[in-house]
Design a protein around this motif. Structure first.
Motif, PDB file in Angstrom:
ATOM      1  N   GLU A  17      -3.031   2.687  -1.186  1.00 22.03           N
ATOM      2  CA  GLU A  17      -2.713   1.837  -2.329  1.00 22.03           C
ATOM      3  C   GLU A  17      -3.639   0.629  -2.389  1.00 22.03           C
ATOM      4  OE1 GLU A  17       1.474   2.985  -0.638  1.00 22.03           O
ATOM      5  OE2 GLU A  17      -0.462   2.344   0.167  1.00 22.03           O
ATOM      6  N   SER A  28      -2.971   0.902  -7.817  1.00 26.65           N
ATOM      7  CA  SER A  28      -3.616   2.200  -7.806  1.00 26.65           C
ATOM      8  C   SER A  28      -3.388   2.869  -6.463  1.00 26.65           C
ATOM      9  CB  SER A  28      -5.111   2.060  -8.074  1.00 26.65           C
ATOM     10  OG  SER A  28      -5.727   3.330  -8.201  1.00 26.65           O
ATOM     11  N   CYS A  29      -3.219   4.179  -6.476  1.00 24.75           N
ATOM     12  CA  CYS A  29      -3.027   4.956  -5.261  1.00 24.75           C
ATOM     13  C   CYS A  29      -4.024   6.096  -5.272  1.00 24.75           C
ATOM     14  CB  CYS A  29      -1.606   5.489  -5.191  1.00 24.75           C
ATOM     15  SG  CYS A  29      -1.312   6.634  -3.824  1.00 24.75           S
ATOM     16  N   ALA A  30      -4.919   6.093  -4.297  1.00 25.41           N
ATOM     17  CA  ALA A  30      -5.931   7.145  -4.196  1.00 25.41           C
ATOM     18  C   ALA A  30      -5.441   8.220  -3.232  1.00 25.41           C
ATOM     19  CB  ALA A  30      -7.249   6.559  -3.712  1.00 25.41           C
ATOM     20  N   SER A  32      -6.167  11.804  -1.164  1.00 24.39           N
ATOM     21  CA  SER A  32      -7.254  12.627  -0.628  1.00 24.39           C
ATOM     22  C   SER A  32      -6.677  13.627   0.357  1.00 24.39           C
ATOM     23  CB  SER A  32      -8.311  11.753   0.050  1.00 24.39           C
ATOM     24  OG  SER A  32      -7.756  11.046   1.136  1.00 24.39           O
ATOM     25  N   THR A  43      -4.670  17.936  -1.457  1.00 21.28           N
ATOM     26  CA  THR A  43      -3.887  17.505  -2.617  1.00 21.28           C
ATOM     27  C   THR A  43      -3.512  18.645  -3.544  1.00 21.28           C
ATOM     28  OG1 THR A  43      -5.902  17.012  -3.864  1.00 21.28           O
ATOM     29  CG2 THR A  43      -4.930  15.206  -2.579  1.00 21.28           C
ATOM     30  N   LYS A  73     -10.294  10.921 -10.847  1.00 20.89           N
ATOM     31  CA  LYS A  73     -10.371  10.015  -9.695  1.00 20.89           C
ATOM     32  C   LYS A  73      -9.344  10.372  -8.623  1.00 20.89           C
ATOM     33  CE  LYS A  73     -11.993   6.032 -12.372  1.00 20.89           C
ATOM     34  NZ  LYS A  73     -11.703   4.621 -12.753  1.00 20.89           N
ATOM     35  N   ASN A  74      -8.422  11.276  -8.956  1.00 17.28           N
ATOM     36  CA  ASN A  74      -7.348  11.640  -8.025  1.00 17.28           C
ATOM     37  C   ASN A  74      -6.500  10.421  -7.655  1.00 17.28           C
ATOM     38  OD1 ASN A  74      -6.779  14.267  -7.465  1.00 17.28           O
ATOM     39  ND2 ASN A  74      -7.584  14.246  -5.391  1.00 17.28           N
ATOM     40  N   THR A  75      -6.145   9.660  -8.656  1.00 18.51           N
ATOM     41  CA  THR A  75      -5.318   8.471  -8.424  1.00 18.51           C
ATOM     42  C   THR A  75      -4.058   8.523  -9.273  1.00 18.51           C
ATOM     43  OG1 THR A  75      -6.448   7.212 -10.162  1.00 18.51           O
ATOM     44  CG2 THR A  75      -7.330   7.026  -7.923  1.00 18.51           C
ATOM     45  N   ASP A  78      -1.704   5.485 -10.945  1.00 13.42           N
ATOM     46  CA  ASP A  78      -1.659   4.051 -11.167  1.00 13.42           C
ATOM     47  C   ASP A  78      -0.295   3.613 -11.660  1.00 13.42           C
ATOM     48  OD1 ASP A  78      -5.044   3.889 -12.531  1.00 13.42           O
ATOM     49  OD2 ASP A  78      -4.301   4.054 -10.473  1.00 13.42           O
TER      50      ASP A  78
END
Length: 124
Positions: free
Chosen positions: A6, A21-23, A25, A28, A76-78, A80
């Motif tokens: 985050e 925002s939460c990325a 990886s 997934t 972006k693989n996020t 928000d």
């Protein structure tokens, strides 16, 4: 394994806005739902919002409905969380979560992966 990181927390005055925002990886491809939870000092963790991995289905806690918006960025693989009209009672550590259940999972045990959390403080 899935890793969640985050970002975007901070200090804001009441009535202001923040965007978290939460990325995601790792592995997934199995994720079905992403969510945000929060925990204020001395209180139990609280569901805030969730979104399907595709971003097509969202659901909000009544306490944030109309003020917060959850969204997915597939490139972006996020995931928000746009937070508007913030109130002092929104002060908490906000956590991103990922799980494999469809629908509207709103409890912590329905999610398998968690981020480390980001602090949001709203001053009055």
């Amino acid at each position: 394994q899935v890793q969640l990181v985050e970002s975007g927390g901070g200090l804001v005055q009441a009535g202001g806005s923040l965007r978290l925002s939460c990325a995601a990886s790792g592995r997934t491809f199995n994720i079905v739902t992403m969510a945000w939870f929060r925990q204020a000092p001395g209180k139990d963790g609280e569901f805030v919002a969730c979104s399907s991995w595709s971003g097509g289905n969202t659901y909000y806690a009544d306490s944030v409905k109309g003020r917060f918006t959850i969204s997915r960025d597939n490139l972006k693989n996020t995931v928000d969380l746009q937070m508007n009209s913030l109130k002092p009672e929104d002060t908490a550590v906000y956590y991103c979560a990922a799980g494999f259940l469809a629908g509207r999972p709103t409890t912590r045990d329905q999610y398998s992966y968690w981020g480390q959390g980001t602090q949001v403080t709203v001053s009055s």
